[in-house]
Design a protein around this motif. Structure first.
Motif, mmCIF file in Angstrom:
data_model
loop_
_atom_site.group_PDB
_atom_site.id
_atom_site.type_symbol
_atom_site.label_atom_id
_atom_site.label_comp_id
_atom_site.label_asym_id
_atom_site.label_seq_id
_atom_site.Cartn_x
_atom_site.Cartn_y
_atom_site.Cartn_z
ATOM 1 N N THR A 2 27.151 37.647 43.005
ATOM 2 C CA THR A 2 27.986 36.654 42.350
ATOM 3 C C THR A 2 29.406 36.724 42.878
ATOM 4 N N ARG A 3 30.080 35.624 42.774
ATOM 5 C CA ARG A 3 31.461 35.533 43.233
ATOM 6 C C ARG A 3 32.383 35.763 42.044
ATOM 7 N N THR A 4 33.197 36.794 42.119
ATOM 8 C CA THR A 4 34.091 37.119 41.011
ATOM 9 C C THR A 4 35.535 37.181 41.473
ATOM 10 N N SER A 5 35.909 36.298 42.363
ATOM 11 C CA SER A 5 37.258 36.365 42.927
ATOM 12 C C SER A 5 38.252 35.542 42.115
ATOM 13 N N TRP A 6 38.379 35.859 40.846
ATOM 14 C CA TRP A 6 39.388 35.213 40.011
ATOM 15 C C TRP A 6 40.656 36.039 40.087
ATOM 16 N N HIS A 7 41.763 35.375 40.281
ATOM 17 C CA HIS A 7 43.047 36.049 40.375
ATOM 18 C C HIS A 7 43.707 36.072 38.998
ATOM 19 N N ILE A 8 44.111 37.255 38.576
ATOM 20 C CA ILE A 8 44.787 37.428 37.297
ATOM 21 C C ILE A 8 46.218 37.833 37.602
ATOM 22 N N THR A 9 47.151 37.013 37.143
ATOM 23 C CA THR A 9 48.566 37.275 37.368
ATOM 24 C C THR A 9 49.227 37.480 36.019
ATOM 25 N N ARG A 10 49.877 38.639 35.861
ATOM 26 C CA ARG A 10 50.569 38.942 34.604
ATOM 27 C C ARG A 10 52.053 39.091 34.868
ATOM 28 N N THR A 11 52.831 38.505 33.986
ATOM 29 C CA THR A 11 54.273 38.727 33.974
ATOM 30 C C THR A 11 54.628 39.151 32.552
ATOM 31 N N ASP A 12 55.915 39.372 32.300
ATOM 32 C CA ASP A 12 56.320 39.757 30.945
ATOM 33 C C ASP A 12 56.002 38.678 29.922
#
Length: 142
Positions: A2-12
C-alpha cells in the motif's frame, strides 16, 4: 504494497496532512469542529473528501487543522492539476457540513482519548509498533 506517503506537517499553530509538498490549496472550504485528535480527524476528512472529488483530474487532498477556542478550525481542499470547476468549493463544503459525516469523524477522532492508549500523533513510521503493543496487551489479558 500500500502507498502511505502522506506528508504530515506540524507547526505551533497548525497541523497539515497532504499528499504533495508543499501543501497547496487551489480550492478549499472551512468549518469548525469540536476538539479531537487532529491526525485521526484529518485522515477521516481526507478520505471523505477524496471519495467526493476523486473524479476531479489531478486532485490531491489537503487538510489543515488549527486550534480555534475550544474546538478546531478545519480547512479542507487541495491541489488541482488543471482547471478548478466552479462547483468544487461547494462540493467540499457539502462534505464538511454533512451531519452524519461530522458525527462519524468526531466519534472516530475522540476514540481512546482519556485512556492510556498511545498518542496517535506519533510518527507514521511507529504506528505498526504501537498497534503491535496494543494487540499484545489485549491478547495477554486472559
Amino acid at each position: 504494497m500500500t502507498r502511505t506517503s502522506w506528508h504530515i506537517t506540524r507547526t505551533d499553530s497548525a497541523f497539515t496532512l497532504s499528499r504533495r509538498l508543499p501543501a497547496r490549496f487551489d480550492v478549499a472550504a472551512e468549518t469548525v469542529l469540536p476538539a479531537a485528535d487532529p491526525l485521526r480527524l484529518a485522515h477521516q476528512i481526507r478520505q471523505d473528501l477524496w471519495r467526493q472529488l476523486q473524479r476531479l483530474r489531478g486532485f490531491a487532498p489537503v487538510v489543515e487543522i488549527t486550534a480555534a477556542g475550544q474546538g478546531l478550525r478545519v480547512r479542507a481542499g487541495g491541489q488541482v492539476a488543471g482547471r478548478v470547476p466552479a462547483n468544487a468549493a461547494a462540493q467540499i463544503t457539502e462534505v464538511l457540513e454533512n451531519p452524519a459525516r461530522r458525527a462519524r469523524w468526531i466519534r472516530h477522532a475522540s476514540r481512546g482519548q482519556g485512556t492510556s492508549l498511545p498518542d496517535s500523533r506519533a510518527d507514521a513510521k511507529d504506528s505498526h509498533r504501537i498497534a503491535a503493543k496494543i494487540d499484545m496487551k489485549s491478547e495477554s489479558a486472559s
